[in-house]
Design a protein around this motif. Structure first.
Motif, PDB file in Angstrom:
ATOM      1  N   LEU A 282       0.820  -1.209   0.000  1.00  0.00           N
ATOM      2  CA  LEU A 282       0.000   0.000   0.000  1.00  0.00           C
ATOM      3  C   LEU A 282       0.852   1.256   0.000  1.00  0.00           C
ATOM      4  O   LEU A 282       0.557   2.216  -0.711  1.00  0.00           O
ATOM      5  N   ALA A 283       1.939   1.251   0.783  1.00  0.00           N
ATOM      6  CA  ALA A 283       2.789   2.439   0.832  1.00  0.00           C
ATOM      7  C   ALA A 283       3.462   2.681  -0.502  1.00  0.00           C
ATOM      8  O   ALA A 283       3.605   3.822  -0.953  1.00  0.00           O
ATOM      9  N   GLY A 284       3.872   1.623  -1.167  1.00  0.00           N
ATOM     10  CA  GLY A 284       4.483   1.802  -2.480  1.00  0.00           C
ATOM     11  C   GLY A 284       3.490   2.261  -3.518  1.00  0.00           C
ATOM     12  O   GLY A 284       3.805   3.056  -4.401  1.00  0.00           O
ATOM     13  N   ALA A 285       2.261   1.765  -3.439  1.00  0.00           N
ATOM     14  CA  ALA A 285       1.245   2.165  -4.411  1.00  0.00           C
ATOM     15  C   ALA A 285       0.836   3.605  -4.228  1.00  0.00           C
ATOM     16  O   ALA A 285       0.552   4.314  -5.193  1.00  0.00           O
ATOM     17  N   LEU A 286       0.781   4.058  -2.994  1.00  0.00           N
ATOM     18  CA  LEU A 286       0.392   5.441  -2.733  1.00  0.00           C
ATOM     19  C   LEU A 286       1.513   6.428  -2.997  1.00  0.00           C
ATOM     20  O   LEU A 286       1.283   7.635  -3.017  1.00  0.00           O
ATOM     21  N   ALA A 287       2.747   5.932  -3.137  1.00  0.00           N
ATOM     22  CA  ALA A 287       3.891   6.811  -3.436  1.00  0.00           C
ATOM     23  C   ALA A 287       3.989   7.925  -2.412  1.00  0.00           C
ATOM     24  O   ALA A 287       3.959   9.114  -2.738  1.00  0.00           O
ATOM     25  N   LEU A 288       4.120   7.547  -1.184  1.00  0.00           N
ATOM     26  CA  LEU A 288       4.116   8.529  -0.105  1.00  0.00           C
ATOM     27  C   LEU A 288       5.496   9.142   0.049  1.00  0.00           C
ATOM     28  O   LEU A 288       6.224   8.887   1.000  1.00  0.00           O
ATOM     29  N   ALA A 289       5.863   9.945  -0.901  1.00  0.00           N
ATOM     30  CA  ALA A 289       7.142  10.633  -0.870  1.00  0.00           C
ATOM     31  C   ALA A 289       6.942  12.034  -0.339  1.00  0.00           C
ATOM     32  O   ALA A 289       5.858  12.424   0.076  1.00  0.00           O
ATOM     33  N   ALA A 290       8.031  12.831  -0.341  1.00  0.00           N
ATOM     34  CA  ALA A 290       7.952  14.193   0.194  1.00  0.00           C
ATOM     35  C   ALA A 290       6.952  15.061  -0.526  1.00  0.00           C
ATOM     36  O   ALA A 290       6.303  15.892   0.103  1.00  0.00           O
TER      37      ALA A 290
ATOM     38  N   THR B  43      -1.277   2.754 -15.708  1.00  0.00           N
ATOM     39  CA  THR B  43      -0.785   3.210 -14.416  1.00  0.00           C
ATOM     40  C   THR B  43      -1.104   4.690 -14.246  1.00  0.00           C
ATOM     41  O   THR B  43      -0.680   5.512 -15.061  1.00  0.00           O
ATOM     42  N   PRO B  44      -1.847   5.061 -13.225  1.00  0.00           N
ATOM     43  CA  PRO B  44      -2.265   6.468 -13.106  1.00  0.00           C
ATOM     44  C   PRO B  44      -1.141   7.346 -12.588  1.00  0.00           C
ATOM     45  O   PRO B  44      -0.214   6.883 -11.920  1.00  0.00           O
ATOM     46  N   ASN B  45      -1.259   8.619 -12.899  1.00  0.00           N
ATOM     47  CA  ASN B  45      -0.367   9.593 -12.296  1.00  0.00           C
ATOM     48  C   ASN B  45      -0.744   9.735 -10.828  1.00  0.00           C
ATOM     49  O   ASN B  45      -1.917   9.752 -10.463  1.00  0.00           O
ATOM     50  N   GLN B  46       0.268   9.856  -9.962  1.00  0.00           N
ATOM     51  CA  GLN B  46       0.014   9.898  -8.532  1.00  0.00           C
ATOM     52  C   GLN B  46      -0.469  11.256  -8.046  1.00  0.00           C
ATOM     53  O   GLN B  46      -0.862  11.395  -6.901  1.00  0.00           O
ATOM     54  N   ILE B  47      -0.436  12.256  -8.922  1.00  0.00           N
ATOM     55  CA  ILE B  47      -0.986  13.575  -8.608  1.00  0.00           C
ATOM     56  C   ILE B  47      -1.955  13.940  -9.729  1.00  0.00           C
ATOM     57  O   ILE B  47      -1.539  14.169 -10.869  1.00  0.00           O
ATOM     58  N   GLN B  48      -3.236  13.976  -9.415  1.00  0.00           N
ATOM     59  CA  GLN B  48      -4.262  14.266 -10.407  1.00  0.00           C
ATOM     60  C   GLN B  48      -5.306  15.202  -9.815  1.00  0.00           C
ATOM     61  O   GLN B  48      -5.448  15.309  -8.591  1.00  0.00           O
TER      62      GLN B  48
ATOM     63  N   ALA C  34      -9.189  12.079 -12.034  1.00  0.00           N
ATOM     64  CA  ALA C  34      -9.289  10.803 -11.312  1.00  0.00           C
ATOM     65  C   ALA C  34     -10.677  10.199 -11.451  1.00  0.00           C
ATOM     66  O   ALA C  34     -10.822   8.975 -11.595  1.00  0.00           O
ATOM     67  N   ILE C  35     -11.712  11.039 -11.418  1.00  0.00           N
ATOM     68  CA  ILE C  35     -13.082  10.535 -11.575  1.00  0.00           C
ATOM     69  C   ILE C  35     -13.279   9.960 -12.975  1.00  0.00           C
ATOM     70  O   ILE C  35     -13.929   8.914 -13.155  1.00  0.00           O
TER      71      ILE C  35
ATOM     72  N   SER D  51      -2.495   8.582  -5.202  1.00  0.00           N
ATOM     73  CA  SER D  51      -2.180   9.033  -3.845  1.00  0.00           C
ATOM     74  C   SER D  51      -2.609  10.468  -3.579  1.00  0.00           C
ATOM     75  O   SER D  51      -2.954  10.818  -2.456  1.00  0.00           O
ATOM     76  N   GLU D  52      -2.574  11.325  -4.594  1.00  0.00           N
ATOM     77  CA  GLU D  52      -2.899  12.745  -4.392  1.00  0.00           C
ATOM     78  C   GLU D  52      -3.945  13.173  -5.419  1.00  0.00           C
ATOM     79  O   GLU D  52      -3.626  13.400  -6.582  1.00  0.00           O
ATOM     80  N   VAL D  53      -5.193  13.287  -4.984  1.00  0.00           N
ATOM     81  CA  VAL D  53      -6.280  13.801  -5.816  1.00  0.00           C
ATOM     82  C   VAL D  53      -6.625  15.186  -5.298  1.00  0.00           C
ATOM     83  O   VAL D  53      -7.114  15.335  -4.172  1.00  0.00           O
ATOM     84  N   VAL D  54      -6.344  16.187  -6.094  1.00  0.00           N
ATOM     85  CA  VAL D  54      -6.576  17.569  -5.689  1.00  0.00           C
ATOM     86  C   VAL D  54      -8.005  17.944  -6.067  1.00  0.00           C
ATOM     87  O   VAL D  54      -8.352  17.991  -7.238  1.00  0.00           O
ATOM     88  N   GLY D  55      -8.811  18.205  -5.062  1.00  0.00           N
ATOM     89  CA  GLY D  55     -10.212  18.541  -5.300  1.00  0.00           C
ATOM     90  C   GLY D  55     -11.114  17.664  -4.457  1.00  0.00           C
ATOM     91  O   GLY D  55     -10.669  16.768  -3.740  1.00  0.00           O
ATOM     92  N   ASP D  56     -12.407  17.921  -4.565  1.00  0.00           N
ATOM     93  CA  ASP D  56     -13.399  17.213  -3.753  1.00  0.00           C
ATOM     94  C   ASP D  56     -13.982  16.055  -4.548  1.00  0.00           C
ATOM     95  O   ASP D  56     -14.386  16.210  -5.699  1.00  0.00           O
TER      96      ASP D  56
END
Length: 272
Positions: free
Chosen positions: A6-14, A38-43, A48-49, A106-111
Motif C-alpha cells: 500500500l505504501a508503495g502504491a500510494l507513493a508517499l514521498a515528500a 498506471t495512473p499519475n500519482q498527482i491528479q 481521477a473521476i 495518492s494525491e487527488v486535488v479537489g473534492d
C-alpha cells in the motif's frame, strides 16, 4: 508486506505533504481492469473521476463497496514502517490474494464527495443487464485524535469488508475528502487575567445574581459634567445681555409727532 504494497502504491514521498487539500483514491477489484494504465500519482478530481468511471463502466464485479472518509490524506493512510498502517483492515483488503487489479492515486486535488460513482456503476451495469449490489459507507470525520479516529473508522469499515469478502466478485472504492483546517488561537491565561476589570470593590458587583445596587439615583449616575455646567453658565450670561438689550429698546419713548414735517408759516420762515 501489506504495508509495503500500500505504501508503495500510494507513493508517499515528500511531494505528498505539499498538498494539504488532496486526498487518496483506491479502487481495487477481484477482476482485472482491461486497458487500465498506471495512473499519475498527482491528479485533479475531474481526471481521477474520469479514470475511475472508465474502469467501472465495464462493470467488473457483482458487488460494490463505495467508502468515503472525510479528512484523510495519503500520508496517514500509508503510514510508515515504524507506525504501521493506520487502517489495517483496508490494508489487508488491498493486499488480498483475490485482488486482481488496483487503481490507486495518492494525491487527488479537489473534492470527490459528489463524484456520483455509485449511480454511475448502477447505470453502467443496468445497460449490460447485470444484477449488482452497491453499498455506500460514509465514515465519520476525523477529530483531533486522528489516530484514534482512523482506528474507529477502520472498525466500521471492517464489518462491510468482511461481508463483502463472502462474495467471489467484488470491487472496493475508497476515497478521501479534504478536511477543513480550523484555526484555534491560543491565549495566555495570565494576560487575560491582567486585562480583566477589577470589579471586586464595585457596589454593582453581583456574585450570585441576587445582589442589587441600592445607591441613590444621583450617586449611581452622573447627570451633569463640567462641560455641561460651563455651557449653562455661558448661556445664562448671553441671555442676560440679550434681555438687557431688549429691555433698553422697549424703554424708548418717542411721540408720534416728533417725526412729522412742519408745513406752517413758522416752517417757511425757517427755510427763508
Amino acid at each position: 508486506m501489506r504495508l509495503q504494497i500500500l505504501a508503495g502504491a500510494l507513493a508517499l514521498a515528500a511531494p505528498s505533504a505539499a498538498f494539504s487539500d488532496s486526498s487518496p483514491l483506491i479502487l481495487l477489484s477481484t477482476s482485472a481492469f482491461p486497458g487500465a494504465s498506471t495512473p499519475n500519482q498527482i491528479q485533479t478530481s475531474s481526471g481521477a473521476i474520469a479514470d475511475a468511471k472508465a474502469i467501472l463502466s465495464a462493470c467488473p464485479s457483482s458487488r460494490y463497496l463505495f467508502v468515503s472518509q472525510p479528512g484523510i490524506n495519503s500520508v496517514e493512510l500509508g503510514g510508515s514502517a515504524s507506525s504501521g498502517c493506520a487502517m489495517p483492515h483496508l490494508c489487508q483488503a488491498v493486499s488480498d490474494s483475490r485482488i486482481q487489479d488496483k487503481f490507486i492515486v495518492s494525491e487527488v486535488v479537489g473534492d470527490l464527495t459528489n463524484a456520483g460513482l455509485a449511480s454511475f456503476v448502477k447505470t453502467a451495469c443496468a445497460q449490460k443487464n447485470q444484477e449488482i449490489t452497491v453499498e455506500e459507507l460514509t465514515l465519520p470525520p476525523l477529530t483531533s485524535d486522528r489516530a484514534g479516529s482512523l482506528a474507529d473508522s477502520d472498525e466500521l469499515l471492517s464489518k462491510s469488508i468482511d461481508e463483502l469478502k463472502s462474495s467471489d466478485s467484488y470491487t472496493i472504492l475508497f476515497v478521501g475528502t479534504p478536511g477543513e483546517q480550523t484555526y484555534q488561537p491560543e491565549f495566555d491565561d495570565r494576560l487575560r487575567m491582567d486585562l480583566k476589570r477589577d470589579l471586586s470593590s464595585s457596589p454593582m458587583r453581583r456574585d450570585n445574581g441576587t445582589e442589587r445596587d441600592t445607591r441613590p439615583l444621583f450617586e449611581k449616575y452622573q447627570f451633569f459634567t463640567p462641560g455641561i455646567f460651563m455651557a449653562i453658565i455661558t448661556a445664562i450670561v448671553l441671555f442676560s445681555i440679550l434681555f438687557v438689550g431688549l429691555k433698553a429698546l422697549a424703554s424708548l419713548e418717542v411721540s408720534y409727532g416728533a417725526f412729522d414735517k412742519e408745513m406752517g408759516p413758522a416752517a417757511q420762515k425757517k427755510q427763508q
